[in-house]
Design an enzyme around this catalytic site. Structure first.
Site, PDB file in Angstrom:
ATOM      1  N   GLU A  46       0.694  -1.119   0.081  1.00 17.06           N
ATOM      2  CA  GLU A  46      -0.227  -0.147   0.221  1.00 17.06           C
ATOM      3  C   GLU A  46       0.771   1.236   0.087  1.00 17.06           C
ATOM      4  O   GLU A  46       0.480   2.340  -0.653  1.00 17.06           O
ATOM      5  CB  GLU A  46      -0.874  -0.045   1.186  1.00 17.06           C
ATOM      6  CG  GLU A  46      -1.880   1.065   1.200  1.00 17.06           C
ATOM      7  CD  GLU A  46      -1.587   2.201   1.950  1.00 17.06           C
ATOM      8  OE1 GLU A  46      -2.179   3.278   2.060  1.00 17.06           O
ATOM      9  OE2 GLU A  46      -0.341   2.270   2.296  1.00 17.06           O
ATOM     10  N   GLU A  47       1.816   1.153   0.884  1.00 20.30           N
ATOM     11  CA  GLU A  47       2.707   2.514   0.925  1.00 20.30           C
ATOM     12  C   GLU A  47       3.688   2.742  -0.266  1.00 20.30           C
ATOM     13  O   GLU A  47       4.212   3.697  -0.385  1.00 20.30           O
ATOM     14  CB  GLU A  47       3.796   2.155   1.861  1.00 20.30           C
ATOM     15  CG  GLU A  47       3.234   2.058   3.374  1.00 20.30           C
ATOM     16  CD  GLU A  47       2.440   3.110   3.885  1.00 20.30           C
ATOM     17  OE1 GLU A  47       2.201   4.252   3.250  1.00 20.30           O
ATOM     18  OE2 GLU A  47       1.851   3.246   4.964  1.00 20.30           O
ATOM     19  N   ASP A  84      -7.676   2.194   8.021  1.00 17.83           N
ATOM     20  CA  ASP A  84      -6.177   2.609   7.548  1.00 17.83           C
ATOM     21  C   ASP A  84      -6.069   3.715   8.657  1.00 17.83           C
ATOM     22  O   ASP A  84      -6.381   4.819   8.611  1.00 17.83           O
ATOM     23  CB  ASP A  84      -6.060   2.993   6.297  1.00 17.83           C
ATOM     24  CG  ASP A  84      -4.539   3.498   5.918  1.00 17.83           C
ATOM     25  OD1 ASP A  84      -3.627   3.248   6.786  1.00 17.83           O
ATOM     26  OD2 ASP A  84      -4.032   3.663   4.677  1.00 17.83           O
TER      27      ASP A  84
END
Length: 513
Positions: A323-324, A352
């Protein structure tokens, strides 16, 4: 990642929410108290401690493409396997980037000047490693502030480098195309490095200062970003300025994975995907971002099994990788679905960051009443469930926009309803928000966002407990709802929400254009 902006509700909505006057109903009307009682703060914190231990044993990080991520995945999978879930690991490749040490940037002539990292310059994500020197050469003559209705296109085409002298350092104004295109064209023209300076648009403060940029994929030459004023100064002195640039990075293709866990019961034509990203940034263990969401949905899954809850609709818990690095895992998952598989997903719930130390209670604005656009049809109903829970619990809340900077993004792009919770990142809490939530005005919601200090201690027990309960309630309501989640949104059925991909490459805010 430099920024994570949240769009907040209007003053009128703020006042309504602050006094808790919403009168909305839950999705299925199921009593979630037994599940909420089972999902304890202690249980969620135990999972966060396990993730901290993983990071401690793996160079302080759980980033995708590292042993720390792989160990995190194994921990979560063991828990879910033991609880009886059907688990699967979906592997994929992604572009991994790590800056080993801050870049060195010096002017060698006409006088020696050493520039300061994070003040005068930044390394662009996916910059190559290198130790080069060369004369500055501007690309195109458009080294002036563009008007409000125009944009620089310097370096967007190969012909922009006609007359470029191989061995020089390319100075390129931002605008018109992806940074990756500019740097690739520079490398093809023989530049030993590229410097991209901000565009300088009048009236747009974000197009003037130093910025964090990403190339998206590994580059062939070192690449730095600088502010507009810095770039204009270099341009004015070009051909008499020699620079040295030294970067030390890892920029390569690596493998990582998503972890999926499904209930053995429930309608497979009305799947509820409950997601949180499992990876941290490279700088730290990521115990709030996003060990909090990971731990929260893991504990919810385990307690659903322990209480022998039989969902009407199949629950699919998703722990996303990379995701990052740009929502890569969730995008890979959604892109790989057939139309029938995509149509079988009723909604996506995204969690999140739900334990920020100076927390707010933010709910994604599914109906678009406080920020545009609305989520796909059905997103309003998801928002309503969260709002209803907080109202009945006498907990103030605010909305936050669907800006596409977390793992719901690929779902709403395909018209799948989505919603979720967020407790805030590096943005500063206002005085009104401090009154609303009981936090500290003038302080970041999470002062350790994307830093090494995002550890087990970087947490609000109160916030994490409240948000875990809200998440448990929503998961159960949608597990039991007897219909598909459609028809309650201002968006048309199947609408694809607009996601600002041209500006943000990923949730943390590094720009790609």
């Amino acid at each position: 990642m430099q920024t994570k902006k949240i769009l907040l509700s209007s003053a009128m909505a703020f006042a309504v929410m602050a006094v808790g006057t919403a009168t909305v109903s839950s999705a299925a009307g199921v009593n979630s108290k037994p599940l909420r009682n089972a999902v304890t703060l202690e249980g969620v914190r135990a999972h966060q401690q396990a993730l901290q231990d993983v990071a401690d044993n793996n160079d302080g990080t759980r980033a995708s493409g590292t042993p720390g991520f792989d160990a995190s995945l194994r921990y979560v999978k063991r828990q879910l396997d033991a609880a009886g879930y059907l688990t699967s690991v979906q592997r994929f490749e992604f572009a991994y980037f790590e800056e080993l040490v801050p870049a060195v940037f010096k002017q060698l002539s006409p006088e020696l000047i050493t520039y300061v990292y994070d003040k005068n310059h930044l390394t662009m994500d996916y910059s190559a490693s290198g130790n080069v020197s060369g004369v500055v050469q501007p690309v195109n003559d458009n080294i002036i502030p563009p008007t409000e209705n125009s944009s620089s296109t310097a370096g967007c085409q190969a012909k922009d480098f006609d007359g470029f002298i191989p061995g020089n350092i390319a100075l390129i104004q931002r605008g018109g195309c992806d940074f990756a295109d500019k740097v690739a064209n520079a490398a093809e023209a023989g530049a030993v490095a590229a410097i991209i300076f901000n565009e300088g648009n009048p009236g747009d403060p974000e197009r003037i200062p130093l910025f964090g940029g990403t190339l998206g994929t590994p580059a062939d030459i070192p690449a730095l970003s600088v502010a507009f004023a810095f770039g204009r100064k270099l341009s004015n002195a070009a051909e008499s300025v020699t620079l040295r640039i030294k970067t030390d990075t890892i920029s390569e293709i690596r493998q990582t994975a998503n972890l999926l866990a499904e209930t053995r019961t429930g309608r497979t034509d009305r799947v509820v995907v409950v997601g949180a990203h499992l990876d941290s940034v490279g700088a730290g263990p990521g115990i709030n971002d996003n060990g909090s969401g990971t731990a929260g949905i893991l504990e919810i899954a385990l307690k659903i099994s322990e209480l022998k809850i039989k969902p009407v609709n199949q629950l699919r818990f998703a722990f996303w990788g990379a995701e990052e690095s740009g929502l890569i895992g969730s995008q890979h998952y959604v892109d790989g679905l057939t139309k029938a598989e995509r149509d079988a997903i009723s909604l996506n719930l995204n969690f999140d960051m739900i334990g920020s130390p100076n927390f707010g209670r933010f709910v994604y604005d599914g109906d678009g009443s406080d920020s545009e656009p609305a989520g796909p049809n059905g997103s309003a109903q998801i928002e309503e469930v969260f709002n209803s829970y907080f109202t009945k619990s006498d907990l103030a809340f605010k909305s936050t926009a669907f800006d596409g900077r977390s793992d719901y993004g690929p779902f709403i792009e395909r018209g799948i309803p989505a919603g979720g919770l967020f407790t805030g990142a590096e943005d500063i809490m206002t005085a009104k928000e401090a009154t609303l939530f009981g936090g500290k005005a003038g302080k970041a919601f999470d002062p350790c966002y994307h830093q090494a200090c995002d550890t087990f201690d970087n947490n609000s027990d109160t916030g994490l407990d409240q948000m875990s309960d809200a998440a448990a309630d929503a998961v159960l309501q949608f597990a039991m709802i007897p219909t598909r989640v459609r028809g309650n949104s201002t968006a048309r059925d199947g609408a694809v929400a607009s996601v600002n991909r041209d500006t943000f490459d990923f949730r943390g805010g590094h720009l790609r254009r």
